[in-house]
Scaffold this motif. Structure first.
Motif, PDB file in Angstrom:
ATOM      1  N   ARG B  17     -14.095  29.093 -25.268  1.00 44.38           N
ATOM      2  CA  ARG B  17     -13.799  29.106 -23.856  1.00 44.38           C
ATOM      3  C   ARG B  17     -15.127  29.518 -22.837  1.00 44.38           C
ATOM      4  O   ARG B  17     -15.811  29.980 -23.532  1.00 44.38           O
ATOM      5  N   ILE B  18     -14.922  29.647 -21.535  1.00 42.71           N
ATOM      6  CA  ILE B  18     -15.946  29.996 -20.850  1.00 42.71           C
ATOM      7  C   ILE B  18     -16.066  31.675 -20.819  1.00 42.71           C
ATOM      8  O   ILE B  18     -14.794  32.192 -20.725  1.00 42.71           O
ATOM      9  N   SER B  19     -17.221  32.211 -20.685  1.00 41.32           N
ATOM     10  CA  SER B  19     -17.146  33.736 -20.596  1.00 41.32           C
ATOM     11  C   SER B  19     -17.927  33.899 -19.291  1.00 41.32           C
ATOM     12  O   SER B  19     -19.046  33.076 -19.149  1.00 41.32           O
ATOM     13  N   ARG B  61     -26.565  27.125 -23.695  1.00 40.76           N
ATOM     14  CA  ARG B  61     -25.118  27.595 -23.361  1.00 40.76           C
ATOM     15  C   ARG B  61     -25.088  28.775 -22.024  1.00 40.76           C
ATOM     16  O   ARG B  61     -24.048  29.048 -21.678  1.00 40.76           O
ATOM     17  N   HIS B  76     -22.767  33.172 -17.207  1.00 38.65           N
ATOM     18  CA  HIS B  76     -21.515  31.979 -17.684  1.00 38.65           C
ATOM     19  C   HIS B  76     -22.226  31.825 -19.243  1.00 38.65           C
ATOM     20  O   HIS B  76     -23.287  31.139 -19.515  1.00 38.65           O
ATOM     21  N   VAL B  78     -20.948  29.205 -22.004  1.00 41.34           N
ATOM     22  CA  VAL B  78     -20.133  27.923 -22.480  1.00 41.34           C
ATOM     23  C   VAL B  78     -20.739  27.213 -23.405  1.00 41.34           C
ATOM     24  O   VAL B  78     -21.884  26.557 -23.456  1.00 41.34           O
ATOM     25  N   PRO B  79     -19.889  27.039 -24.718  1.00 43.18           N
ATOM     26  CA  PRO B  79     -18.713  27.625 -24.962  1.00 43.18           C
ATOM     27  C   PRO B  79     -19.297  28.827 -25.652  1.00 43.18           C
ATOM     28  O   PRO B  79     -20.184  29.022 -26.210  1.00 43.18           O
ATOM     29  N   SER B  80     -18.087  29.822 -25.608  1.00 43.63           N
ATOM     30  CA  SER B  80     -18.501  31.143 -26.203  1.00 43.63           C
ATOM     31  C   SER B  80     -18.289  30.932 -27.782  1.00 43.63           C
ATOM     32  O   SER B  80     -17.224  30.246 -28.018  1.00 43.63           O
TER      33      SER B  80
END
Lengths: 113, 115
Positions: B17-19, B61, B76, B78-80
């Motif tokens: 998911r995104i952090s 990322r 951000h 992405v992806p975590s």
């Protein structure tokens, strides 16, 4: 590979003792820094040096002094350690004119009893 | 007076998911912003930076967004990935200070990426 080395990873000292924290960098950087890191307070600058024998106070210099006799080495001195100086101490270096991309050592965790 | 604030002390995100890590600042003289990442028992390492002439900077990322009018920046990821689990510090400085002596750090956000 660039490296900032802090001589002691963990130290335990008693109140009133004199404490030396040593830092050496192999990148020929002009600028060196000492920070302390405390939970909820982030990183706070204690002292920095932009040249040999030059030093300037940071945000929290009280109770500390520094020494820079050689370009690669920057020492932090606690003349008389107190319990409120228990903390993680981080040394960093920066190329002259750099924009803030510091290279940090691994840190020295000091406990003062 | 905390000039650089990271109001979330911790954040947990699922792998993939995104952090989104946030940072607010109060000093309008700040023009240059950096993110550092710190693993336990290691020193912080530089991650990504942005100057005020940009509103976005991307590196793989990691993307940093800057909203100068709101005095807000965000990181951000992405992806975590689980290896992203660390404490993230934002830092700010007036541009052209010549040294990092004017860097002000936030208090950090601990990111945990779960499987």
């Amino acid at each position: 590979d660039v490296k900032v080395t802090q001589s002691s990873r963990y130290l335990v000292k008693r109140t009133g003792e004199k404490v030396f924290l040593e830092c050496v960098q192999d990148m020929d950087h002009e600028n060196m820094f000492w920070y302390r890191q405390d939970p909820g307070l982030g990183l706070r600058l204690i002292y920095f040096s932009y040249d040999v024998k030059m030093k300037e106070k940071g945000d929290i210099p009280e109770g500390y002094s520094v020494s820079r006799e050689k370009k690669e080495r920057f020492s932090l001195i606690l003349e008389s350690a107190s319990t409120n100086q228990t903390s993680m101490y981080l040394c960093a270096s920066l190329l002259g004119g750099g924009t803030g991309e510091l290279f940090f050592g691994e840190g020295s965790r000091l406990t003062v009893l | 007076d905390q000039q650089v604030k990271q109001n979330s002390p911790s954040l947990s995100v699922q792998e993939g998911r995104i952090s989104i890590l946030n940072c607010d600042y109060t000093n309008s003289m700040f023009d240059y912003f950096l993110w550092y990442k710190k693993y336990p028992a290691e020193g912080p390492t530089f991650l990504i930076s942005i100057s005020s002439i940009k509103d976005k900077n991307e590196d793989g990322r990691f993307t940093v967004f800057l909203n100068k009018s709101a005095k807000h920046l965000s990181l951000h990821i992405v992806p975590s990935q689980p290896g992203d689990s660390a404490v993230y510090f934002c830092a700010a400085a007036p541009l052209n200070t010549g040294t990092a002596s004017k860097l002000t750090f936030g208090t950090g956000t601990r990111l945990q990426v779960t499987l």
